[in-house]
Scaffold this motif. Structure first.
Motif, PDB file in Angstrom:
ATOM      1  N   ASP A  55      19.959 -37.984 -23.135  1.00  0.00           N
ATOM      2  CA  ASP A  55      19.692 -38.349 -24.759  1.00  0.00           C
ATOM      3  C   ASP A  55      20.900 -39.208 -24.642  1.00  0.00           C
ATOM      4  OD1 ASP A  55      17.477 -36.914 -25.666  1.00  0.00           O
ATOM      5  OD2 ASP A  55      18.524 -35.371 -26.400  1.00  0.00           O
ATOM      6  N   GLY A  56      22.051 -39.639 -23.827  1.00  0.00           N
ATOM      7  CA  GLY A  56      23.339 -40.264 -23.990  1.00  0.00           C
ATOM      8  C   GLY A  56      24.133 -40.007 -23.709  1.00  0.00           C
ATOM      9  N   LEU A  57      24.287 -38.526 -23.622  1.00  0.00           N
ATOM     10  CA  LEU A  57      26.307 -38.174 -23.598  1.00  0.00           C
ATOM     11  C   LEU A  57      25.794 -37.027 -22.464  1.00  0.00           C
ATOM     12  CD1 LEU A  57      24.296 -34.913 -26.694  1.00  0.00           C
ATOM     13  CD2 LEU A  57      26.105 -37.207 -26.782  1.00  0.00           C
ATOM     14  N   GLY A 105      19.605 -33.126 -31.404  1.00  0.00           N
ATOM     15  CA  GLY A 105      20.111 -34.531 -32.501  1.00  0.00           C
ATOM     16  C   GLY A 105      21.633 -34.493 -33.078  1.00  0.00           C
ATOM     17  N   LEU A 106      22.059 -33.328 -33.523  1.00  0.00           N
ATOM     18  CA  LEU A 106      23.376 -33.433 -33.592  1.00  0.00           C
ATOM     19  C   LEU A 106      24.396 -33.462 -32.961  1.00  0.00           C
ATOM     20  CD1 LEU A 106      25.199 -32.003 -36.427  1.00  0.00           C
ATOM     21  CD2 LEU A 106      25.051 -30.257 -35.636  1.00  0.00           C
ATOM     22  N   ALA A 107      24.106 -33.089 -32.131  1.00  0.00           N
ATOM     23  CA  ALA A 107      24.948 -33.612 -30.878  1.00  0.00           C
ATOM     24  C   ALA A 107      25.043 -34.721 -30.196  1.00  0.00           C
ATOM     25  CB  ALA A 107      25.059 -32.573 -29.294  1.00  0.00           C
ATOM     26  N   SER A 108      24.153 -35.447 -30.438  1.00  0.00           N
ATOM     27  CA  SER A 108      23.965 -37.347 -30.543  1.00  0.00           C
ATOM     28  C   SER A 108      24.482 -37.874 -31.254  1.00  0.00           C
ATOM     29  CB  SER A 108      22.544 -37.096 -30.309  1.00  0.00           C
ATOM     30  OG  SER A 108      21.610 -36.565 -29.511  1.00  0.00           O
ATOM     31  N   ARG A 109      24.152 -37.932 -32.321  1.00  0.00           N
ATOM     32  CA  ARG A 109      25.124 -37.659 -33.538  1.00  0.00           C
ATOM     33  C   ARG A 109      26.596 -37.963 -34.075  1.00  0.00           C
ATOM     34  NH1 ARG A 109      21.914 -37.436 -39.279  1.00  0.00           N
ATOM     35  NH2 ARG A 109      19.983 -38.536 -38.897  1.00  0.00           N
TER      36      ARG A 109
END
Length: 235
Positions: free
Chosen positions: A175-177, A142-146
């Motif tokens: 995750d959209g990355l 979630g850190l990469a996503s944020r």
């Protein structure tokens, strides 16, 4: 216009692995070293490190120290590794043992501070693989996503790596990355099967192969850096 071009030239990536002990720190350090050789300014960060030793009363992690040694910009240890946990176990368990609680909000703040250094290349290294828990609700992914960071995946070349790599790449994209690229890291002396694994992954992974790090009895960041091509990342 000059400031806009400078901002556009700055790159930041999140480095993850197919598992723990697949060479994330070696590759992260090699990315920094290769960029240094191109005249770029670089910063490395490991937001959470589980497995630290006490040095003069302060917890220190060897992975974070390796990133510091490879980066061109000198930063305090606490900025490179803001969460240092003694136990070499999953971060959420190590945090619980230390009486601490991990959260994406705090880690995001730490990463944003690093980004303010405005290095040409910023490498943020994760812990373990992609789906590492921080607490009962949040994952380190979630850190990469944020931060909306493109991801570099380190694949430890060994039995099972094709499945692990493809599943991890699918999770990253779900995750959209974007998968900015992947690195094949040979964990043992290469043989025909290892080379076939790399060939199979090259044809199936949804991102470019950035380099094939050879097996080394003693890991060398300089040797690993020579095996990487940063053109796809920095252009």
């Amino acid at each position: 216009m000059g400031e806009s071009n400078a901002m556009a030239a700055r790159k930041a990536f999140f480095v993850t692995g197919t598992d723990t002990e697949v060479g994330k720190t070696l590759v992260s350090s090699a990315l920094l070293t290769a960029a240094n050789q191109l005249g770029k300014t670089t910063v490395g960060m490991k937001p959470v490190a589980a497995g630290c030793e006490s040095v003069d009363g302060q917890w220190r992690n060897e992975d974070a120290l390796a990133l510091m040694a490879s980066a061109s910009l000198e930063l305090p240890y606490e900025q490179v590794n803001p969460v240092a946990l003694p136990a070499a176990i999953a971060p959420h368990l190590a945090a619980a043992q230390a009486g601490r609680r991990l959260s994406l909000d705090r880690l995001t703040g730490f990463c944003q501070a690093i980004m303010m250094q405005r290095a040409d290349l910023t490498v943020i290294e994760g812990a373990g693989g992609w789906r590492v828990p921080l607490n009962e609700r949040e994952m380190l992914s979630g850190l990469a996503s944020r931060m909306q960071l493109p991801v570099i995946l380190v694949v430890g070349i060994r039995l099972g790596c094709i499945n692990h790599a493809i599943l991890t790449a699918e999770a990253i994209r779900r995750d959209g990355l974007p998968l900015a690229g992947w690195v094949a890291n040979h964990l043992s002396a290469p043989d025909e099967v290892a080379e076939q694994n790399v060939q199979t992954l090259t044809s199936m992974m949804p991102g470019p192969l950035l380099g094939e790090v050879p097996w080394m009895e003693a890991a060398s960041v300089e040797t690993a850096a020579q095996a990487l091509s940063l053109r796809a990342l920095l252009d």
